[in-house]
Design a protein around this motif. Structure first.
Motif, PDB file in Angstrom:
ATOM      1  N   GLY A   4       0.835  -1.196   0.000  1.00 29.54           N
ATOM      2  CA  GLY A   4       0.000   0.000   0.000  1.00 29.54           C
ATOM      3  C   GLY A   4       0.867   1.242   0.000  1.00 29.54           C
ATOM      4  N   ASP A  23      -1.628   3.395   3.476  1.00 31.93           N
ATOM      5  CA  ASP A  23      -2.944   3.730   2.908  1.00 31.93           C
ATOM      6  C   ASP A  23      -3.764   4.579   3.873  1.00 31.93           C
ATOM      7  OD1 ASP A  23      -2.437   2.466   0.511  1.00 31.93           O
ATOM      8  OD2 ASP A  23      -3.320   0.562   1.140  1.00 31.93           O
ATOM      9  N   GLY A 139      -3.071  -4.923   3.617  1.00 30.96           N
ATOM     10  CA  GLY A 139      -4.341  -4.255   3.423  1.00 30.96           C
ATOM     11  C   GLY A 139      -5.157  -4.205   4.700  1.00 30.96           C
TER      12      GLY A 139
END
Length: 269
Positions: A4, A23, A139
């Motif tokens: 990310g 992220d 994630g």
């Protein structure tokens, strides 16, 4: 970054401290001037574990599955000098960023290896680690293959007799992931404890829980005291209370394993 978009955000109150975001989600905090300072609640709980698994100051062999900004490895190097540590981190660009912007103390005995955590675990020799810390997210979810009994069998293999396993788990109501991890660890370790925010344990919100496992008696009383007196106080469950909390959850195997749940967007707001 492979895992990310990574950002290092300066700490407004400390000139040489940064928060790592992946992220947009805060992952860890590093203070280069004070590596023994742990800002995030889950990292403080892992720090308590590292403090209590052996007499103060004794060097440890520690395996970190998941590197992030190497916050826990820096902490152990500062609090237990001469410890030997291995870090396995899949995200090579993240490792390069952290090494460049937040360099490790060249005197610290910290070896960083690129690659999948379970594959890296398989390369560690039998009985090497006094402590294995699993803090792996892809994630914002723990990959499925790092949640199974087969994975924990490998963890047991690399631990010294009486060694300790600690895992950062993220879950929310109905806490099926955490309950499954407790049930799975109970098939391989004689002693378990779980530290978390009371609201997380009651299933009222999404958050982190730290699972501690060993075949030797755990430092439950002192861990409970430290967790309860943290800036963000938590609770420790152990013994029959913890078994009841798991509530007969099924043991996780490689065939049944699933990633940890997706955090709600509100967690990062």
């Amino acid at each position: 970054m492979a895992g990310g978009l990574a950002e290092l955000v300066p700490d407004r109150e400390r000139s040489r401290a940064w928060t790592l975001l992946i992220d947009g989600a805060p992952q860890s905090h590093v203070d280069l001037d004070d590596p023994a300072r742990l800002s995030f609640a889950y990292q403080r709980r892992l720090g308590h574990v590292a403090d209590l698994v052996a007499p103060p100051g004794r060097p440890l062999n520690v395996l970190h599955l998941g590197g992030g900004a190497f916050t826990l490895a820096r902490y152990i190097a500062a609090t237990r000098p001469r410890s030997t540590q291995q870090v396995v981190e899949l995200d090579t660009p993240l490792v390069e960023l952290v090494r460049r912007e937040l360099p490790l103390d060249p005197g610290a005995r910290i070896r960083v290896r690129g690659g999948d955590a379970r594959a890296g675990l398989g390369k560690v020799r039998d009985g090497w680690a006094d402590l294995v810390i699993a803090d792996v997210f892809s994630g914002a979810r723990t990959p499925a293959h790092l949640t199974s009994a087969e994975f924990l069998t490998e963890v047991r293999r690399v631990l010294t007799p009486g060694g300790h396993y600690a895992a950062n788990l993220a879950d929310g109501p109905p806490l099926a992931h955490v309950r499954g991890q407790i049930a799975t660890a109970a098939t391989l370790f004689a002693e378990l404890a779980l530290a978390a925010d009371p609201a997380v344990l009651r299933g009222r919100r999404f958050g982190n829980a730290v699972l501690l496992a060993s075949d030797t008696p755990l430092p439950v009383a002192e861990l409970t005291r430290r967790v309860a007196t943290d800036p963000h106080p938590g609770r420790v469950e152990h013994g029959r209370t913890l078994a009841d909390f798991a509530g007969g959850a099924p043991v996780v195997t490689d065939d049944s394993a699933r990633p940890s749940p997706v955090p709600p967007a509100s967690v990062f707001e």
